[in-house]
Design a protein around this motif. Sequence first.
Motif, PDB file in Angstrom:
ATOM      1  N   ARG A 124      41.186  16.356  17.572  1.00 19.91           N
ATOM      2  CA  ARG A 124      41.446  17.558  17.227  1.00 19.91           C
ATOM      3  C   ARG A 124      42.456  18.415  18.026  1.00 19.91           C
ATOM      4  NH1 ARG A 124      41.871  22.816  17.835  1.00 19.91           N
ATOM      5  NH2 ARG A 124      41.020  22.229  19.983  1.00 19.91           N
ATOM      6  N   LEU A 125      42.265  18.310  19.290  1.00 15.12           N
ATOM      7  CA  LEU A 125      43.300  18.714  20.211  1.00 15.12           C
ATOM      8  C   LEU A 125      44.566  17.951  20.130  1.00 15.12           C
ATOM      9  CD1 LEU A 125      43.226  20.695  22.863  1.00 15.12           C
ATOM     10  CD2 LEU A 125      42.820  18.529  24.143  1.00 15.12           C
ATOM     11  N   PHE A 126      44.614  16.671  20.341  1.00 16.57           N
ATOM     12  CA  PHE A 126      45.701  15.799  19.939  1.00 16.57           C
ATOM     13  C   PHE A 126      46.505  16.055  18.684  1.00 16.57           C
ATOM     14  CE2 PHE A 126      47.137  11.178  19.635  1.00 16.57           C
ATOM     15  CZ  PHE A 126      48.542  11.623  20.100  1.00 16.57           C
ATOM     16  N   ALA A 127      45.805  16.559  17.518  1.00  9.87           N
ATOM     17  CA  ALA A 127      46.269  17.280  16.371  1.00  9.87           C
ATOM     18  C   ALA A 127      47.069  18.486  16.632  1.00  9.87           C
ATOM     19  CB  ALA A 127      45.507  17.159  15.385  1.00  9.87           C
ATOM     20  N   GLU A 128      46.271  19.204  17.498  1.00 10.24           N
ATOM     21  CA  GLU A 128      46.833  20.610  17.750  1.00 10.24           C
ATOM     22  C   GLU A 128      48.189  20.403  18.508  1.00 10.24           C
ATOM     23  OE1 GLU A 128      44.181  23.140  19.822  1.00 10.24           O
ATOM     24  OE2 GLU A 128      45.780  24.449  20.671  1.00 10.24           O
ATOM     25  N   GLU A 129      48.149  19.618  19.595  1.00 10.75           N
ATOM     26  CA  GLU A 129      49.559  19.397  20.217  1.00 10.75           C
ATOM     27  C   GLU A 129      50.941  18.894  19.405  1.00 10.75           C
ATOM     28  OE1 GLU A 129      48.544  16.716  23.541  1.00 10.75           O
ATOM     29  OE2 GLU A 129      46.859  18.223  24.274  1.00 10.75           O
ATOM     30  N   MET A 130      50.332  17.831  18.498  1.00  8.09           N
ATOM     31  CA  MET A 130      51.255  17.488  17.482  1.00  8.09           C
ATOM     32  C   MET A 130      51.697  18.506  16.641  1.00  8.09           C
ATOM     33  SD  MET A 130      53.095  14.613  16.605  1.00  8.09           S
ATOM     34  CE  MET A 130      54.479  15.580  16.152  1.00  8.09           C
TER      35      MET A 130
END
Lengths: 574, 443
Positions: free
Chosen positions: A381-387
Motif C-alpha cells: 500500500r505504501l509502495f502504491a502510495e509513493e507511485m
Amino acid sequence: MSDGTPPPSSRAVPRGAADVDVVIIGGGVNGVGVARDASMRGLKVALFERNDLAFGASGNSSGMIHGGPRYLAYDPAVTETSCRDSGHIQAIAPHLLFRIPFLVPVERSARAKVMLTLMDAFFQAYDEYQPLKRGKPHARLTPEELRQLEPGLRGDMVGGISFDEWGIDGARLCTANAIDARERGAKIFVGTTIDSIERREDTGEVVAVRYRDLRNGRTGRMTTSSVVNATGAWAPITASLSGLESHRARLRPGKGIHIAFDRRLTNYAIAARTIDDRQIFLEPWQNMSIVGTTDDDFYGDLDDCTATSEEVRYLIQGIARVFPAIRSSRIIHTYAGVRPTLFAYGPLEDALSREHQVIDHAAHGAPGLYSMIGGKLASYRLFAEEMADVLSQRFRLGATCSTHKSFLPGGDRTVDPFQLATRLEIDAVAARRIVYRHGSRAERIEERIHERPREASVVCPCEPVLEAEVRHAVAEEMARSVDDVSRRTRLGLGACGGMRCAARCGQIVAEERGLPPRFGREMALRFLVRRARTRAVGLGPDQARQEALAIATVRAELGVADLQLDSQSESEPR
Amino acid sequence: MSPSSRRRVRVVVVGSGFAGLGATQCALDAGAEVTLISAGIGASSFYAGALDDEPWDVLERAAATLRAPLVAPSIDPDMLKITRSLDLFSIPDEGAMLPRLATTAGVLRSARAHDRALLDLNRARGRAVLVPRADRAGWDADSMVRCLREAWSSTGEPSEGPSGAPSFEAVSTPVLRFDEERDIVDADLAARHDDPSRLAWLSDRLSEEIARRGAERVAILLGPWLGAARSRADELSDRLGVPVGESLAATAATAGLRFEAARTELLRTLDVRTIERRATSITAQAPGLERRRFVVDLEGAEGIPCDAVVITSGGLVGGGLRFEPAEHAAAAEGADHVRTALVVRPRFEGARLSLGLDIGPASSTHGPVLDDRGWPTGATDGALERAGVLVGDDGRAAPFLYAAGDLAFGRRRTVLSAVRSGAAAGWAATRAALAAVASVSTP
C-alpha cells in the motif's frame, strides 16, 4: 522513493486527451494497489494483467504481512514501514487477517546461550514496532514451555522466543484492491497482455499501449500519457516493450517455493534453519500448514514457475530437525513465486534488500513510463502510495493518498458466519470461509442464494466452496477459468487436489461466461494437470498410489489425450 | 513316461483383480492346479465400469485424426472368454459400433465394452434421454444435459431420424426417496436399489414420467446408483420398456463393487483353491525331482509350494509396487522407513530374480523424479502410469516367475490390457512348468 534524476518535468501533463490517464501493467498487489490509489485520486486508470490477478509473487507468497524481523539487523527502515503498513491493511481489510504466533526454538550449541540472549534483545527491539501492527510483544520461553505449546517439537533446545505476525490471503488482497479500483472507475483487463508500449519518436513520450487478449486473440490499442510497469519479476521484459533496454528496469529475480500440507499440523508457526543456515518456517495458514521458503536466483520462464523435488527435499530436511513429524505428513501441493528484489551484484539472495523503488524512465528518454521494482506484500500500500504520488505530481492533482483511510470491499463491517449459516441452511464452515474471503460482501453471495436456492450446493467439498461463490467469482471478481476461481476461492486446493470439483467448476465457469461446455472440460483438465504437477514433486509412498488412482480417474471420466498444456492462447471464441 | 503319471503342476496366482482372474482361468485351461492368493482387490475395484484396451481418449483422438469411424476392434478369444465368464459386461462384436457412455462430468466417451448397468447411448438414438435432477453434490442434470448435447453434436453424426442423435433433457422426476440420500455416497445409493421394493419405487416414479410423455420415445440416464451387488438396469429397462442406465462416474466405486461381487461368484464356480491372505515373499527351493520350485510365503499361514508363480498384485494403485521417493529418504534419519510390498528372496545361486520398482527412464540415483513426468499429457504416458516390473511379452520376469496387469512395466493401464496380460502369463507359466516337469521326468 523516486530514482530522482532528472527532476520531474515542471509542466503539468494535460489530462483528457487520451483514452485513460494511466495504464498500469500487472495485476499483482502493487499494480492493483496503484490502480486503487490512482482511481481514488481521480485519475482515469486501465490495468492490464497478462495471466490473472495475483498470478505471480503476490499470490504465491508465505501469506503473511509480517514486519520483517529478518531485516531489522541491516534494514530497519523496511521493518518499520512493513509494521506500519501491516497495521493499515488490518484497518481497511480486517476480515482478511488472521494472527500467526511464531516460536523460534534455539538448538543447544556452544553459542546457544549467547544466541538466545541476542535474540531476546533483538526481539526487544522488534517489540518497539509491534504496536504499529497490533502485535503482542515477544516472550522468552524455556524448552519445557516450548514443548508444552507445540508437543511435536524435538531436538535439544536451550529455549526459544515467541513473537507475533499476521497472515493474509494474498490473492484475496489483490482481488479486493482490483474490485475497489474497478468500482471507482478503473478498467481492469485480466488475461490480457501488452504487446507494445508506443512512444513518440521525437520526445520519447508514452502515447499508447497495444494489448491482446491471450484467450481469444482479440487485440486493441489504448492511448495514455503514462504507463506504470508493476509487473514484478516480469519488469525488465515489460520495460523492453517500450523499446527501452530491459536493464533499465533491472532487478534480481529470486524464486521462493512453499509446500502445503493437508491440515494445520501445528498451532504455532515454527522457525527452523536449513542445512546452509537459512531461516525457514512451518506455518499454520488458513486450513492447512505451509513450509517456506527458498530464495534462489531464477532465470527460467516466469509464466511457468514451479517447485522442484530438490527444493522440497531441502525444506523438509530443515523442518524435520525441529519437527520430525513433517516427514510423515501429507503434501497436497507446492507453489512457487519469483520475488522482484532490487538489483545488486554479489550478495547472497537472502541478504538482498526488500526495499522498493520507483524508476522514472524519463531519465532513459521515456517520459511517462515508470517501473515499480522491489517491495513486499506487507508494504504494497505504501509502495502504491509513493507511485500514485509521482502520478499526482505529474498531473498536478494535489490529491493525497487516502487508501489507508477507506475500507477495502467487504472490510467495512462484520457478518456473523453462524447467522449466515442458519439463514442459508449451509454448513457453518462454508459460511465461515465465505465471510473470511468476502467480509460484508458475503451478503452478495447470500442474495444470489436467496434468488436461486440451488446455488447453495457445494462444489468443492474440501474447502468448502458453494456454487454461488464460484458464480460470484466469475460474474463479479473477473475469474475466467478454473485456475482463476481457485485463486479467488481456494477451490480445489484441498486434499483431493480438485478431483471432485474441477469438472463441475469448469461447467459453471463456461456457463457463466457463455462458452460452449467443452471449454469447461478443457479448463478443468488444465487445472487438474497443473495441480498434479505441483504435487508430483512432493509425493510420499501412499500418495503415489492415490496419484496413480487420480490419473486413472481423470482418464476414465474426462480423457487427457487431447490436452495440450501450452496452447492456452487463442483457444476461446472471440 | 505317459503324461498321466506325471504329477500335476501347481501354479500360484497372486492377486484376484482383472489380471489375476485372467491368469487363473488360462492356467486352469492349460492344465495346472491353481491356487489363488488374494488379500483383496486394488485398482480393479476402482474401475469405473468401462472396459478399454487402448485408452479411449487415445483411440478417439486417433480416429478423429484419421477421420475413421469408431468401430469395435477385434478382441482376443481368451480375453472374450474371461470377460464373458464374469457375466457383468456388454461386449459388442468386432466391427460393431463402439458403445458411447456419458460421464457425470458431461463428457461423451467410447468404450470397447462396459458394465451392463451403464447406458450405451447408441441404444438411445432417436430418443429423448431424460436425466432426472437430484440434489446431490457432483450431480447437476441441467449442466450434464448441456454438455452432452454439445458433445454429441461435435461427433459430427447425423442428428435426425431413428438412428440420429439422442436429445438430452433434464427432468424433475424424483429419484431420491429420503432426505439423507442427498448426502450419502453413490455406492450407498446404489446398494439401496438392491432392495426390490426400493427399485419398484424408482420404477414407479420413472414410469409416471414416461406416461406423462405419451408416445414420445425416451431413454433414462441416471447416476451410478443402480445396484451394488449386481446391475439393476436390465430389470428397470424391462419394467419400463425403455433403455435405462447409469452414467459413468470414476470416483463412485459402484461398478467396482459389482465387479467384486461377480468375481466372488465366478471363483466359486472354478476349480481353484482361494486363500484370502497376503503373500509376503517368494522363496526359490533347491531343485529336486519331487520338490516344487518355489514356496510362496503367506502372512500368518504356511507357504504354498508351487512350480510357477504369476504375480498380479497391482501397480501403484493396487499396492503391488511401492514408490519410495527421494524426499522421504532425505528427510529420514534412519533407513527403517524403506518398506517393500513384495520381496522376492533368491536363496540359491543362479536364481537371480529382479522384482521391484522400476520406473524406467525417470530414475535417478536417488529414485524417480516425477517433476514433469508424473502425469500424462497429450499422448505421452505419465511416469506414475508406467511404474512396474520389466517383463517379456508373455509376462516373464524371471524363470517360472511371471508378472501381469498393472504390475508389469510398459503396459497401458486398462482393464482389457490387464485381462490379456494375465491370460498370457497364465498360459506361459503353466506351459513352462509343464515342460520343466516333463524334462525332469524323462529319463
